[in-house]
Design an enzyme around this catalytic site. Structure first.
Site, PDB file in Angstrom:
ATOM      1  N   HIS A 181      74.647  -7.603 -16.070  1.00  0.00           N
ATOM      2  CA  HIS A 181      74.582  -6.224 -16.271  1.00  0.00           C
ATOM      3  C   HIS A 181      73.479  -5.534 -16.994  1.00  0.00           C
ATOM      4  O   HIS A 181      72.880  -6.338 -18.019  1.00  0.00           O
ATOM      5  CB  HIS A 181      76.207  -5.829 -17.036  1.00  0.00           C
ATOM      6  CG  HIS A 181      76.354  -6.134 -18.260  1.00  0.00           C
ATOM      7  ND1 HIS A 181      75.634  -5.781 -19.493  1.00  0.00           N
ATOM      8  CD2 HIS A 181      76.908  -7.538 -18.938  1.00  0.00           C
ATOM      9  CE1 HIS A 181      76.057  -6.462 -20.456  1.00  0.00           C
ATOM     10  NE2 HIS A 181      76.835  -7.325 -20.305  1.00  0.00           N
TER      11      HIS A 181
ATOM     12  N   GLU B 225      83.210 -11.919 -18.444  1.00  0.00           N
ATOM     13  CA  GLU B 225      82.644 -12.560 -19.622  1.00  0.00           C
ATOM     14  C   GLU B 225      83.603 -13.400 -20.001  1.00  0.00           C
ATOM     15  O   GLU B 225      84.840 -13.333 -20.083  1.00  0.00           O
ATOM     16  CB  GLU B 225      81.934 -11.565 -20.391  1.00  0.00           C
ATOM     17  CG  GLU B 225      81.328 -12.071 -21.512  1.00  0.00           C
ATOM     18  CD  GLU B 225      80.006 -13.326 -21.446  1.00  0.00           C
ATOM     19  OE1 GLU B 225      80.348 -13.986 -20.612  1.00  0.00           O
ATOM     20  OE2 GLU B 225      79.051 -12.936 -21.603  1.00  0.00           O
TER      21      GLU B 225
END
Length: 206
Positions: free
Chosen positions: A11, A84
């Site tokens: 990201h 994550e």
């Protein structure tokens, strides 16, 4: 089967990245101005690619990083398995000098192959790998999706690449990453190979 092409990106930048605050899976931060610019540059560089599907984690920073592709109407799936790693009680905090020892001791343990440990309340790399495997199996079970875009997170990406390439998780720090970097991965039906390693050429001003 034909070669499946996987465009794997991290990201874009968030304010938490800039401020050195631990995010993990429990902090659903958004991109900052730089992150949105990175996403726009990646889209400009790769909008010509005929992606069959976009995969992201469930966290908004990955959705925002591929928004240009989603706006084209491309099919999109989000999977918590791509989230994550959880850093437990450390999420949302800076890594202070006092706590550095604990944090780095855990990371050093991972390098030594002790990948079943994590920070207090957080995940171990083994646990992240376990939740990623069903997503990997799903992706490889879809030969009709010949070219896909996958957006996820730094530590989770390292774990994923180890799994795809059959490396032990102790090697995960070999896979460097930056915000909105690209790994191109090919899958032949029997093995994965990395064709492009932490590519950031698309982030350069045109």
């Amino acid at each position: 089967m034909s070669v499946k092409k996987i465009y794997l990106i991290r990201h874009g930048q968030t304010d938490f990245n800039v401020r050195g605050i631990v995010q993990g899976s429990g902090v659903d931060s958004s991109l900052n101005e730089t992150g949105h610019r990175q996403a726009a540059r990646f889209f400009a560089a790769y909008k010509h690619v005929k992606f069959d599907k976009v995969y992201t984690s469930t966290l908004q920073r990955t959705h925002q990083s591929v928004q240009g592709f989603l706006d084209l109407g491309l099919p999109h799936e989000q999977h918590a398995g791509l989230n994550e790693i959880s850093w437990g009680a450390r999420e949302g905090t800076r890594i202070t000098a006092e706590e550095d020892a604990q944090y780095h001791a855990v990371l050093e343990g991972w390098k030594q192959g002790i990948t079943n440990i994590g920070l207090p309340g957080g995940e171990s790399p083994d646990q992240v790998a376990a939740r990623q495997r069903p997503v990997i199996d799903l992706i490889v079970s879809r030969p009709e999706e010949e070219t896909i875009l996958v957006c996820m997170h730094g530590r989770a990406m390292r774990v994923l690449l180890c799994q795809l390439l059959n490396y032990p998780l102790s090697c995960m720090d070999s896979f460097e990453h930056r915000n909105l970097c690209l790994y191109k991965v090919h899958y032949t039906g029997s093995m994965f190979s990395v064709r492009s390693f932490m590519d950031v050429v698309h982030l350069q001003p045109t």
